[in-house]
Design an enzyme around this catalytic site. Structure first.
Site, PDB file in Angstrom:
ATOM      1  N   SER A   1       0.871  -1.184   0.000  1.00  0.00           N
ATOM      2  CA  SER A   1       0.000   0.000   0.000  1.00  0.00           C
ATOM      3  C   SER A   1       0.902   1.225   0.000  1.00  0.00           C
ATOM      4  O   SER A   1       1.236   1.766   1.047  1.00  0.00           O
ATOM      5  CB  SER A   1      -0.919  -0.005   1.230  1.00  0.00           C
TER       6      SER A   1
ATOM      7  N   LYS B   1      -6.238   1.746  -4.194  1.00  0.00           N
ATOM      8  CA  LYS B   1      -6.180   1.037  -2.916  1.00  0.00           C
ATOM      9  C   LYS B   1      -6.414   2.005  -1.760  1.00  0.00           C
ATOM     10  O   LYS B   1      -7.201   1.727  -0.838  1.00  0.00           O
ATOM     11  CB  LYS B   1      -4.821   0.353  -2.764  1.00  0.00           C
TER      12      LYS B   1
ATOM     13  N   LYS C   1      -2.476   4.725   7.825  1.00  0.00           N
ATOM     14  CA  LYS C   1      -1.549   5.101   6.757  1.00  0.00           C
ATOM     15  C   LYS C   1      -2.282   5.246   5.433  1.00  0.00           C
ATOM     16  O   LYS C   1      -2.099   6.230   4.696  1.00  0.00           O
ATOM     17  CB  LYS C   1      -0.457   4.049   6.622  1.00  0.00           C
TER      18      LYS C   1
END
Length: 291
Positions: free
Chosen positions: A96, A172, A241
């Protein structure tokens, strides 16, 4: 058949690499924890490398599954993996990562003769084990996409081509922002419900047969939050995050978006209070007890 190298033997990397081995790819593993990579390689019938130079010499295609795009860049450039790879090799970053950082990394690798696609995943550990991950593929070169596809299909059952390099990572982060916003909305609703005297379990049951139904009501709250288990397997630091990446991407596009900004503040507050390693579903406790 390309020789595959897999970097990052964590909760996701273990089952993903196991599925590559099961598919018959010649496979070499590398992890900062050399002994962990060696032990996992022995379990799945793969090789392992003790150094990035040794690892690079054994690979045609490198798959990275690491905590951040910054670490991917460090491994490739500062750690010397790019220098150890032969021209014509390619990188598939399934982490990611920051999409803007991925777009910046692409030309640096191309200058060394290394192709690069981004292919982050959705589905968490259970679908990584089953080999049914959803994969979002960003690429500037259709030939690289086709080369990557059989590798990706060993780990997933759906590959969506999202566009140019970095768009997979953008998708994502945006998907996880939507999931995180949904979780936060359910959490707020249940906090208000509890204060008003409603039973939170009944509230979740009602949402699941009503228009409020979402992934969190169906798969997280009854099973992990209201039960007190807090064991989805997805760490708070990782979700925070991803929400931060989505918020940064929104800022970079030059348009302030209040929901992503507020969602980012909520998750950063939970992260500051609970730390990165706790399960993300425990954020509910932080918000529930907030003064």
């Amino acid at each position: 058949m390309d020789r595959i190298g897999f970097v990052g033997i964590g909760n996701m990397g273990r089952p993903m690499s196991a599925n590559l081995a099961k598919a018959g790819f010649p496979l070499t593993l590398y992890d900062a924890n050399v002994e962990a990579a060696k032990a996992h390689a022995a379990t799945i019938g793969a090789a392992s490398a003790a150094t990035l130079a040794e690892f690079g010499a054994a690979c045609d295609v490198v798959v990275t599954m690491l905590p951040t795009g910054r670490i991917v860049r460090e491994v490739m450039l500062d750690g010397g993996l790019a220098a150890a790879l032969a021209p014509g090799s390619m990188l598939i970053d399934m982490s990611s990562s920051d999409p803007i950082g991925s777009r910046d990394l692409g030309p640096l690798l191309a200058g060394r003769g290394i192709g690069f696609v981004d292919a982050p995943v959705s589905g968490a550990v259970p679908r990584a084990v089953a080999g049914t991950l959803t994969i979002m593929l960003g690429s500037d070169d259709p030939a690289l996409s086709e080369r990557a596809r059989p590798v990706l299909m060993a780990m997933g059952n759906r590959v969506f081509e999202t566009g140019t390099l970095g768009t997979g990572h953008a998708m994502k982060a945006l998907n996880n922002f939507v999931a995180a916003a949904g979780f936060a909305a359910v959490a707020e609703a249940l906090i208000v419900a509890g204060r008003f005297g409603l039973d939170p379990k009944v509230a979740v049951e009602i949402m699941n047969v009503s228009t409020g139904r979402n992934f969190s009501t169906e798969n997280v709250f009854a099973q992990h939050v209201l039960s007190g288990d807090f064991a989805t397997g997805f760490a708070l630091g990782l979700l925070a995050k991803d929400v931060g990446i989505a918020a940064d991407l929104a800022d970079a596009m030059g348009k302030p978006l209040p929901i992503v900004e507020e969602t980012n503040r909520w998750w950063q507050a939970a992260l500051d209070r609970l730390g990165p390693t706790i399960d993300h579903s425990a954020a509910f406790k932080a918000w529930q007890s907030k003064d």
